[in-house]
Design a protein around this motif. Structure first.
Motif, PDB file in Angstrom:
ATOM      1  N   ARG A  10      59.864  94.273  48.803  1.00 10.74           N
ATOM      2  CA  ARG A  10      59.554  93.075  49.582  1.00 10.74           C
ATOM      3  C   ARG A  10      59.379  91.879  48.663  1.00 10.74           C
ATOM      4  O   ARG A  10      58.379  91.782  47.948  1.00 10.74           O
ATOM      5  N   ILE A  11      60.336  90.995  48.679  1.00 13.53           N
ATOM      6  CA  ILE A  11      60.269  89.795  47.852  1.00 13.53           C
ATOM      7  C   ILE A  11      60.310  88.578  48.775  1.00 13.53           C
ATOM      8  O   ILE A  11      61.133  88.518  49.693  1.00 13.53           O
ATOM      9  N   VAL A  12      59.386  87.672  48.562  1.00 11.79           N
ATOM     10  CA  VAL A  12      59.319  86.475  49.397  1.00 11.79           C
ATOM     11  C   VAL A  12      59.650  85.270  48.535  1.00 11.79           C
ATOM     12  O   VAL A  12      59.168  85.145  47.410  1.00 11.79           O
ATOM     13  N   ASP A  37      66.871  91.761  49.004  1.00 14.67           N
ATOM     14  CA  ASP A  37      65.418  91.974  49.130  1.00 14.67           C
ATOM     15  C   ASP A  37      64.664  90.701  49.490  1.00 14.67           C
ATOM     16  O   ASP A  37      63.572  90.751  50.040  1.00 14.67           O
ATOM     17  N   ARG A  39      63.240  87.461  51.171  1.00 12.69           N
ATOM     18  CA  ARG A  39      63.065  86.789  52.468  1.00 12.69           C
ATOM     19  C   ARG A  39      62.678  85.353  52.166  1.00 12.69           C
ATOM     20  O   ARG A  39      61.695  85.117  51.449  1.00 12.69           O
ATOM     21  N   THR A  57      50.471  85.931  49.835  1.00 11.18           N
ATOM     22  CA  THR A  57      51.662  86.770  49.986  1.00 11.18           C
ATOM     23  C   THR A  57      51.522  88.045  49.151  1.00 11.18           C
ATOM     24  O   THR A  57      51.793  89.147  49.624  1.00 11.18           O
ATOM     25  N   ALA A  62      53.377  91.824  49.332  1.00 13.18           N
ATOM     26  CA  ALA A  62      54.696  91.537  48.753  1.00 13.18           C
ATOM     27  C   ALA A  62      54.773  92.147  47.359  1.00 13.18           C
ATOM     28  O   ALA A  62      53.763  92.246  46.663  1.00 13.18           O
ATOM     29  N   ASP A  63      55.964  92.551  46.970  1.00  8.67           N
ATOM     30  CA  ASP A  63      56.140  93.097  45.622  1.00  8.67           C
ATOM     31  C   ASP A  63      56.488  91.997  44.625  1.00  8.67           C
ATOM     32  O   ASP A  63      56.320  92.173  43.421  1.00  8.67           O
ATOM     33  N   VAL A  65      57.096  87.363  44.383  1.00 10.47           N
ATOM     34  CA  VAL A  65      57.206  86.055  45.033  1.00 10.47           C
ATOM     35  C   VAL A  65      57.963  85.121  44.103  1.00 10.47           C
ATOM     36  O   VAL A  65      57.663  85.023  42.915  1.00 10.47           O
TER      37      VAL A  65
END
Ligand code: SF4
Ligand code: SF4
Ligand code: SF4
Lengths: 152, 318
Positions: A10-12, A37, A39, A57, A62-63, A65
């Motif tokens: 999960r990358i934001v 990955d 978002r 985040t 999240a993994d 950012v």
């Protein structure tokens, strides 16, 4: 089990409207292949990005950012990214004391025409996060509270 | 004339021109001081200064902005005055500062760890090297060197940095530099250990927000984002994540502003070592911007300004 479990992390990404979001668009129009990955959250300016967005985040699971804005001297609002640079740098340096790997957060600059650069940034950052693997988690609410955990 | 006598005289002379002067007096027992609001000459009699005068009097300033307020300050308290002035949060002409040379304060958590929870302390005699407590007819002695607050050991500004009146003679600083060895030591542990440390410490937090309320630089009061529902920065869930998020909020909102008075940690009823987070922030602020909060009234806090070419920020090459 979700289809992509174990593959995607999960990358934001927080991207400024004027440069980096445009850059990501350019990369898309140019059909440059990119990891999936990330978002993306679009914000008006990197100066709008409160480092606490990144903190929230990360603490929410999240993994990684990624923040990207206009290059210094190219901010649509003239100075937003200069302030952002100071805040984000300080926040990145703060992470190790929390026990969070500072490599889970990066900030950079990509302009609207730099489709190729965007592809490189996303690829490099995604690889960096995959090397680190999933971020440490807090567990469910009842596990976080010793009192209720005992009662469960 | 002792410093206290001189201070009292100075306050008594200025009091008619002021709405109040804030200092310290004995609290519910001899070991615990409490802030004293002097409005009449007879209140000045109750003033006490010394190792038990732990509170940062500057915390009250922003709430009294329209009053003429006198403030008795230790060196660290005066840094809060300077920082508030820098940020335009107080009107310096409405504040009269009374300084004195500060020999350091006791950390009552350390006292309790040494002698236990002894209950009501009847009398405390303070000497330059010792605290002698009388409890239940017994006498307990603790060496100041064992119970001095950590901030005092590394204090470079024991004399009020701004003052309108000063009692006694300025003293030597307790230290000449701060090498942040505590932060380095903490960070020499693995990331997992650090993460688990905060997870476990934060699980004890009762979200009383005493840390915030005691902080002289936390000026938002009823508008603190920790209590806003929209945006909802922290939820009402009883979870480590939410408690920790608040500490990150506090550290970030204090970045380049924290004067390291240690009030946040002192006020914490469950002794969570949250000052470590502020120390870390200050270490980085010092490294990147060579800035100490609350030292120079003319300086601009680093996060309220920028340079087009930053000297100490190496941007990622990619
Ligand atoms: S930090 Fe300095 S000024 Fe503050 S209480 Fe300690 S010795 Fe006094
Ligand atoms: S964060 Fe803590 S040490 Fe810093 S100014 Fe506030 S109370 Fe003092
Ligand atoms: S004072 Fe301590 S217990 Fe209260 S909110 Fe702050 S950290 Fe939590």
């Amino acid at each position: 089990m979700p289809a992509l479990a174990g593959k995607e992390l999960r990358i934001v990404g927080f991207l400024c409207n004027w440069c980096s979001y445009g850059g990501a668009d350019t990369a898309g129009v140019g059909r440059f292949s990119q990891p999936t990955d990330l978002r993306i959250i679009r914000v008006p300016c990197s100066g709008r990005i409160n480092p606490l967005f990144v903190a929230k985040t990360l603490l929410s699971g999240a993994d990684g950012v990624l923040v990207s804005g206009c290059h210094p001297r190219d901010c649509h609002y003239a100075e937003g990214n200069f302030y952002a640079r100071r805040r984000l740098e300080v926040f990145k340096r703060f992470l190790p004391t929390m026990g969070i790997d500072p490599d889970r957060f990066e900030y950079t600059w990509v302009s609207a025409s730099e489709g190729q650069r965007w592809q490189k940034v996303v690829t490099t950052f995604t690889e960096q996060i995959h090397k680190l693997g999933p971020a440490p988690r807090f567990g469910f609410a009842h596990e976080q509270n010793p009192a209720t955990a005992a009662a469960c | 004339m002792t410093i206290l006598t001189q201070l009292k005289e100075q306050i008594t002379a200025q009091l008619p021109k002021l709405d109040m002067v804030i200092g310290w007096e004995q609290g519910y027992d001899a070991l615990h001081a409490t802030p004293l609001f002097m409005r009449a000459a007879e209140d000045v009699e109750r003033l006490q200064i010394g190792p038990l005068s732990v509170h940062n009097t500057a915390t009250y300033l922003t709430g009294l902005r329209n009053k003429k307020v006198g403030l008795v300050v230790k060196g660290c308290d005066s840094r809060a005055v300077v920082q508030l002035q820098q940020e335009g949060l107080i009107d310096r002409e409405n504040v009269v500062v009374f300084g004195f040379p500060c020999d350091g304060v006791a950390d009552l958590t350390k006292v309790r760890r040494l002698i236990g929870d002894v209950g009501r302390v009847e009398e405390v005699e303070t000497t330059p090297t010792e605290l002698r407590l009388r409890v239940d007819g017994r006498e307990e002695q603790v060496a100041m060197s064992d119970v001095m607050a950590d901030k005092c050991r590394r204090c470079q500004y024991p004399n009020a940095l701004v003052h309108d009146h000063f009692a006694g003679k300025p003293r030597e600083p307790h230290a000449t530099s701060d090498d942040y060895t505590d932060v380095q030591e903490f960070e020499s542990q693995s990331l997992e250990t650090r993460f688990e440390h905060w997870k476990s410490e934060m699980s004890r937090c009762i979200r009383c927000y005493a840390c915030r309320n005691a902080c002289p630089m936390c000026v938002c009061r009823d508008h603190c984002i920790a209590q806003s529902r929209d945006p909802h920065w922290v939820t009402q869930d009883d979870m480590v994540r939410e408690k920790w998020m608040f500490q990150v909020i506090h550290a970030m909102h204090l970045a380049g502003r924290c004067v390291e008075c240690g009030e946040c940690q002192r006020a914490c009823p469950v002794d969570i070592p949250i000052l470590a987070l502020k120390r870390k922030m200050n270490k980085e602020i010092k490294e990147v911007f060579n800035y100490d909060a609350g030292v120079d009234p003319q300086a601009i806090p680093p996060l309220l300004s920028f340079q087009v070419e930053e000297e100490n920020i190496n941007e990622r090459g990619w």
